[in-house]
Scaffold this motif. Structure first.
Motif, PDB file in Angstrom:
ATOM      1  N   CYS A 113       0.853  -1.181   0.000  1.00  0.00           N
ATOM      2  CA  CYS A 113       0.000   0.000   0.000  1.00  0.00           C
ATOM      3  C   CYS A 113       0.893   1.236   0.000  1.00  0.00           C
ATOM      4  N   LEU A 114       0.672   2.125  -0.940  1.00  0.00           N
ATOM      5  CA  LEU A 114       1.480   3.343  -1.027  1.00  0.00           C
ATOM      6  C   LEU A 114       1.072   4.377   0.012  1.00  0.00           C
ATOM      7  N   ASN A 115      -0.088   4.216   0.637  1.00  0.00           N
ATOM      8  CA  ASN A 115      -0.531   5.163   1.658  1.00  0.00           C
ATOM      9  C   ASN A 115       0.027   4.827   3.040  1.00  0.00           C
TER      10      ASN A 115
ATOM     11  N   ILE B 219      -8.019  -3.243  -2.537  1.00  0.00           N
ATOM     12  CA  ILE B 219      -7.909  -2.295  -1.425  1.00  0.00           C
ATOM     13  C   ILE B 219      -6.996  -2.869  -0.353  1.00  0.00           C
ATOM     14  N   CYS B 220      -6.326  -1.985   0.335  1.00  0.00           N
ATOM     15  CA  CYS B 220      -5.428  -2.372   1.419  1.00  0.00           C
ATOM     16  C   CYS B 220      -6.270  -2.857   2.609  1.00  0.00           C
ATOM     17  N   PRO B 221      -5.939  -4.029   3.174  1.00  0.00           N
ATOM     18  CA  PRO B 221      -6.712  -4.508   4.314  1.00  0.00           C
ATOM     19  C   PRO B 221      -6.490  -3.689   5.585  1.00  0.00           C
ATOM     20  N   SER B 222      -5.398  -2.897   5.643  1.00  0.00           N
ATOM     21  CA  SER B 222      -5.124  -2.091   6.842  1.00  0.00           C
ATOM     22  C   SER B 222      -5.832  -0.752   6.834  1.00  0.00           C
ATOM     23  N   CYS B 223      -5.667  -0.005   5.714  1.00  0.00           N
ATOM     24  CA  CYS B 223      -6.204   1.360   5.711  1.00  0.00           C
ATOM     25  C   CYS B 223      -7.366   1.564   4.733  1.00  0.00           C
ATOM     26  N   GLY B 224      -7.650   0.571   3.883  1.00  0.00           N
ATOM     27  CA  GLY B 224      -8.761   0.700   2.953  1.00  0.00           C
ATOM     28  C   GLY B 224      -8.434   1.459   1.679  1.00  0.00           C
ATOM     29  N   SER B 225      -7.177   1.835   1.491  1.00  0.00           N
ATOM     30  CA  SER B 225      -6.770   2.581   0.301  1.00  0.00           C
ATOM     31  C   SER B 225      -6.739   1.658  -0.915  1.00  0.00           C
ATOM     32  N   ASN B 226      -7.013   2.232  -2.090  1.00  0.00           N
ATOM     33  CA  ASN B 226      -6.871   1.461  -3.322  1.00  0.00           C
ATOM     34  C   ASN B 226      -5.591   1.847  -4.055  1.00  0.00           C
ATOM     35  N   ASN B 227      -4.705   2.541  -3.373  1.00  0.00           N
ATOM     36  CA  ASN B 227      -3.420   2.970  -3.940  1.00  0.00           C
ATOM     37  C   ASN B 227      -2.372   1.898  -3.641  1.00  0.00           C
ATOM     38  N   ILE B 228      -2.469   0.760  -4.368  1.00  0.00           N
ATOM     39  CA  ILE B 228      -1.584  -0.374  -4.119  1.00  0.00           C
ATOM     40  C   ILE B 228      -0.789  -0.725  -5.364  1.00  0.00           C
TER      41      ILE B 228
END
Length: 143
Positions: free
Chosen positions: A103-105, A120-129
């Motif tokens: 995850c880039l976030n 989506i990132c399982p930690s923060c929910g970001s789709n910036n992967i």
């Protein structure tokens, strides 16, 4: 009761998953969904030039199942091209190996299997992967 559908093995994901005819408003176009395994069948047979038995073995299905998959794929593409429909590549019953993503976030690194199709990132929910291995196993998300 019918047998459950067996997952088909795929090795390729396109960077572009939506194709639309030029000059038509998107709201007026019917979408045709091409499954991931249908695209894989066309790639193996029509681009790689493998015979039906080799294609079936690569996808880990019977020759008859492979023929059914490629017939459905070719019909969908032909209908879309002749009727001016959009093609969206999504879904299906497919599986590939696990791949590591970052995850880039938040910097979290995790593994995901394509059959889960998570973006989506399982930690923060970001789709910036992005793929952390860049090994070619996850072209679907690599930029």
């Amino acid at each position: 009761m019918p047998r459950p559908t067996k997952y088909r093995k795929v090795e390729f994901f396109p960077q572009s998953t939506y194709f639309i005819p030029l000059g038509k408003p998107k709201c007026e176009i019917k979408e045709i969904a091409l499954k991931v395994e249908e695209l894989e069948a066309m790639r193996l047979k029509d681009i790689e030039g493998l015979n039906q038995e080799e294609c079936a073995a690569k996808m880990e299905v019977s020759r008859q199942t492979f023929q059914n998959i490629i017939d459905a794929a070719r019909k969908k593409v032909a209908v879309a091209l002749t009727e001016g429909n959009a093609i969206v590549i999504e879904g299906g019953n497919y599986t590939v190996k696990f791949c590591k993503f970052k995850c880039l976030n938040c910097g979290n690194t995790y593994e995901v299997n394509y059959e889960q199709d998570k973006r989506i990132c399982p930690s923060c929910g970001s789709n910036n992967i992005v793929c952390s291995k860049r090994s070619g196993c996850c072209r679907k998300w690599c930029k």
